[in-house]
Design an enzyme around this catalytic site. Structure first.
Site, PDB file in Angstrom:
ATOM      1  CG  HIS A  12      -0.286   0.089   2.560  1.00 42.67           C
ATOM      2  ND1 HIS A  12      -0.813  -0.497   3.685  1.00 42.67           N
ATOM      3  CD2 HIS A  12       0.847   0.699   2.968  1.00 42.67           C
ATOM      4  CE1 HIS A  12      -0.030  -0.240   4.717  1.00 42.67           C
ATOM      5  NE2 HIS A  12       0.985   0.490   4.303  1.00 42.67           N
ATOM      6  CG  HIS A 193       8.179  -1.761   3.640  1.00 44.01           C
ATOM      7  ND1 HIS A 193       7.189  -2.667   3.938  1.00 44.01           N
ATOM      8  CD2 HIS A 193       7.652  -0.549   3.986  1.00 44.01           C
ATOM      9  CE1 HIS A 193       6.119  -2.045   4.410  1.00 44.01           C
ATOM     10  NE2 HIS A 193       6.384  -0.755   4.473  1.00 44.01           N
ATOM     11  CD  GLU A 240       2.952  -1.272   6.584  1.00 43.89           C
ATOM     12  OE1 GLU A 240       2.885  -0.084   6.917  1.00 43.89           O
ATOM     13  OE2 GLU A 240       3.062  -1.633   5.393  1.00 43.89           O
TER      14      GLU A 240
END
Ligand code: DHB
Ligand code: FE
Length: 278
Positions: A12, A193, A240
């Site tokens: 996202h 990430h 996430e």
């Protein structure tokens, strides 16, 4: 009874919004990521969901460090987006489904998850960009939505095992909803990430691919890791991926992979997308 038609999980990053605003979906840089949604668009035309339950992490737009719920569920009639400082256009408001929201909240509290309930809630890029990726060309959003936030911003974070069980409880709540809603579950975040610190830029393709495979082969695989172990593998923001695990939890013990895509990098992130059906 309501039906879960399937689950879409996706990365996202805010620069997706920049790419859309500049019509760069077909550029060399962005095409491998955006092309991953063609199969999902075709599937959505058949599956015709009318509600999206979107599991995501807010990054400081609605909740800031002074008040950070572990879990939060929107129960508003409408959810607005607001400028997060990225310079990308704010998307039109998303219609809510307060009755389904409260039903999910009641189930979660009965199952001892105790979310914060939000009758006003701004939704950030982690909610809006996946919705735009799913429905790029619509004039009005074709689904009502229920936003569900999991804290991945301020420690302590809920464990992978707990997020999976949260997803199971959300799935049970949806299936027990007496309406005939066709519900799409969306999980947004990850994959690997890290945006800060010495390991900024960290990406772990091997782990990401193993994690994606585990969602169909052994959905509890990732629940055996502590969050420290997961962060060591996928980076401070790669955690996430807990949203993917919660979304997977809604589908029950077995799920089929209908489509997946993985591309490095989108911005600083390993971009992943999956479409799963129970
Ligand atoms: C990026 C990724 C994220 O998940 C996010 O919330 C913000 C930025 C990035 O890769 O730039
Ligand atoms: Fe993020």
């Amino acid at each position: 009874m309501a039906t879960i038609v399937g689950a879409v999980t996706t990365s996202h990053v805010p620069s997706i919004g920049g790419a859309i605003a500049r019509h760069q979906e077909g550029s060399d840089y962005w095409k491998p990521f955006f092309d991953g949604f063609d199969a999902i668009h075709a599937w959505l035309r058949e599956a015709k969901p009318d509600v999206a339950v979107v599991i995501y992490n807010d990054h400081g737009l609605n909740f800031f460090l002074d008040k950070m719920p572990t879990f939060a569920v929107g129960a508003a009639g409408e959810y607005r987006n607001a400028d997060e400082g990225w310079g990308i256009p704010v998307l039109p408001p998303f219609p809510g489904d307060p009755a389904l929201s409260w039903h999910i909240i009641e189930t979660l509290v009965a199952r001892e998850f105790d979310p914060v309930t939000c009758q006003e809630m701004l939704v950030d890029h982690a909610f809006t960009l996946p919705m735009k990726l799913l429905y790029p060309d619509v004039e009005a959003w074709p689904v009502k939505s229920v936003p569900i936030c999991i804290n991945t911003v301020q420690h302590p974070l809920p464990s992978a095992a707990r997020c999976y069980r949260l997803g199971q409880a959300i799935g049970d709540a949806i299936r027990a909803w007496p309406g005939d809603a066709r519900v799409l579950v969306v999980g947004t975040g990850g994959l690997s990430h890290q945006l800060d610190g010495k390991r900024a830029g960290h990406i772990n393709k091997d782990f990401d691919l193993k994690f994606m495979e585990s969602l169909t082969e052994d959905p509890e695989w990732a629940t055996r890791f502590t969050n420290r172990e997961l962060i060591a593998e996928v980076g401070t923001q790669g955690i996430e991926l807990l949203m993917w695990l919660a979304a997977r939890g809604t589908l029950g013990p077995r799920a089929r992979r209908l489509h997946s895509n993985y591309h490095i990098p989108i911005s600083n992130t390993a971009g992943g997308t999956m479409l799963l059906a129970a």
